[in-house]
Scaffold this active site. Structure first.
Site, short mmCIF file in Angstrom:
data_model
loop_
_atom_site.label_atom_id
_atom_site.label_comp_id
_atom_site.label_asym_id
_atom_site.label_seq_id
_atom_site.Cartn_x
_atom_site.Cartn_y
_atom_site.Cartn_z
N SER A 1 37.21 43.81 37.86
CA SER A 1 36.86 44.39 39.16
C SER A 1 35.95 43.44 39.94
CB SER A 1 36.23 45.77 38.95
OG SER A 1 36.04 46.43 40.17
N ASP B 1 25.17 36.29 58.92
CA ASP B 1 25.29 34.92 58.41
C ASP B 1 25.34 34.82 56.90
OD1 ASP B 1 22.70 35.72 57.97
OD2 ASP B 1 21.79 33.83 58.60
N HIS C 1 42.70 51.24 37.84
CA HIS C 1 41.63 50.26 37.92
C HIS C 1 40.91 50.05 36.58
CE1 HIS C 1 38.91 47.80 40.31
NE2 HIS C 1 37.90 48.35 39.69
#
Length: 435
Positions: free
Chosen positions: A147, A362, A415
């Site tokens: 994951s 940023d 998952h």
């Protein structure tokens, strides 16, 4: 010079277990002062003391490495040919663990946000590299990422491929240029399908869930941690739909939730206890605080995430917190919302910090498509077509962009396949990468 590692050892069922601790820089670029402590637990099977090392990167963000009570599953398979290093990613387990309490020592919200910016995948890779050099010099090692650990492994391939002998990824190939908005549009669509599948299996549960939500809108029900349970927070129980056994777990959680107290309809205490256990971020607050930042790569992905899951939710009417009358009930899944930092006591102290991280423009790039296109590191990745959290279409696009990457694409898993069928899955990937 590599930092010195401090090691304590003990024995467990035919294995030497080495607990490694080393101190590394907070900022991998050296622009900001500070240090963090990194912890890893290494398992070495008798007779394999000279085997290559494989470091495991846990899913998350914000979750520590496994603490195995028995050696089984994927770990048992890996130990047949590797020394296995279970790395606590920075901020988790014993690697400078962070929560609302410890972050309070860092300073105000602005100081905390600056600090946490160093706890993403690039910081994890820098820690892994420092540990590798401390343990084995310049010899490369293997990485297995599950994951979010696969996201970090992809960053590793971009930023320090010289440290890698091979990479195995399960349910964790990220989109290289995908923004958080791209990811959430895909996961909301998949979540809508999973809801439909769930309620088709358990038709009564949709009426039960709708009744619980309506009750929470009109009555005060308190979780064991003392706060009121809202209907919108109740809907986040749908994160269970991404697990193989999640359908049954959610069904059992919705089993007979109401009782009568002095003539009034109330939620049962056992329901509130179970809901509180599933909904609280007390054990892993970094998951909520850092979750959207794992997709942020500055201009490469469109700047700030700006509470992407919250914004994108408005594009999907079926997930509205206040759906129109007669609309189908829908749980949400792996989505973090700003109001959770008002409702979850574990997150309230971190609200200002989360706001600043969501507004940050940023963040440094985590993946380098040019480096990945030239990679010579063997890579094998398991991609699950029905993965609720990591969209398969983005994973397959990334696999095609990583030179030499091979994929095991299947719809037989969800998952959490590494946890449930790890021995077989790891064997498939090792065969694939060595073919």
């Amino acid at each position: 010079m590599s930092p010195a590692v401090r090691t304590a050892s003990h024995r467990v069922d035919g294995h030497d277990v080495h607990e490694h601790v080393l101190t590394v820089a907070l900022d991998r670029t050296g622009a900001e002062a500070g240090e963090v402590e990194v912890f890893a637990r290494e398992y070495v099977r008798d007779g394999l003391e000279r085997a290559p090392r494989l470091v495991f990167l846990q899913g998350g963000p914000g979750n520590p490495a496994p603490r195995p009570e028995v050696v089984g599953g994927w770990l048992d398979r890996a130990l047949e040919e590797f020394r296995v290093v279970l790395l606590d990613q920075r901020g988790t387990g014993r690697s400078t663990p962070l929560d609302g309490q410890s972050l309070g020592e860092v300073g105000d919200a602005a100081a905390q946000a600056r600090y946490l910016a160093h706890f993403r995948a690039d910081g994890i890779v820098a820690d892994a590299e420092a540990l590798r050099r401390a343990l084995q010099g310049e010899e490369p090692w293997w990485v297995l990422g599950q994951s979010y650990g696969g996201f970090a492994a992809t960053t590793y391939l971009s930023q320090a491929p010289h440290g890698l002998a091979g990479v195995l990824i399960t349910a964790g190939l990220p989109g290289l240029r995908s923004s958080a908005d791209d990811v959430y549009r895909a996961t909301y669509a998949r979540t809508a399908l999973r809801n439909a599948e769930f309620f088709a299996r358990y038709p009564r549960d949709e009426d039960v869930a709708r009744a619980v939500a309506a009750h929470l809108d009109g009555e005060e029900e308190l979780l064991p941690t003392g706060e009121r349970l809202s209907s919108r927070r109740f809907r986040t129980l749908g994160i269970a739909l991404g697990q193989t056994s999640g359908f049954d777990a959610l069904h059992f959680a919705l089993e007979d939730p109401f009782t009568t107290v002095r003539g009034a309809r109330r939620l049962r205490q056992r329901f509130l206890v179970e809901a509180g256990r599933r909904l609280s971020f007390a054990a892993h607050p970094l998951y909520a605080v850092l979750h959207e930042s794992i997709y942020a790569q500055g201009p490469l992905t469109g700047g700030a995430t700006r509470w992407s899951a919250h914004r994108v939710r408005e594009e999907f009417e079926e997930f509205s917190p206040e759906p129109p009358a007669g609309a189908p009930f829908r749980f949400t899944a792996e989505h973090v919302y700003p109001w959770q930092f008002e409702e979850d006591p574990a997150l309230v102290p971190l609200r200002g910090t989360a706001e600043l991280l969501a507004a940050r423009e940023d963040f440094a790039p985590l993946h380098d498509p040019d480096v990945l296109a030239r990679s010579t590191v063997p890579v094998a990745a398991a991609v699950y077509l029905d993965d609720l959290f990591v969209p398969a279409e983005l994973s397959r696009r990334t696999a095609a962009a990583v030179r030499g990457a091979r994929t095991f694409v299947t719809n037989e898993y969800h998952h959490d396949a590494l946890r449930l069928d790890g021995r077989r899955l790891l064997g498939v990937l090792l065969d694939l990468v060595r073919r």
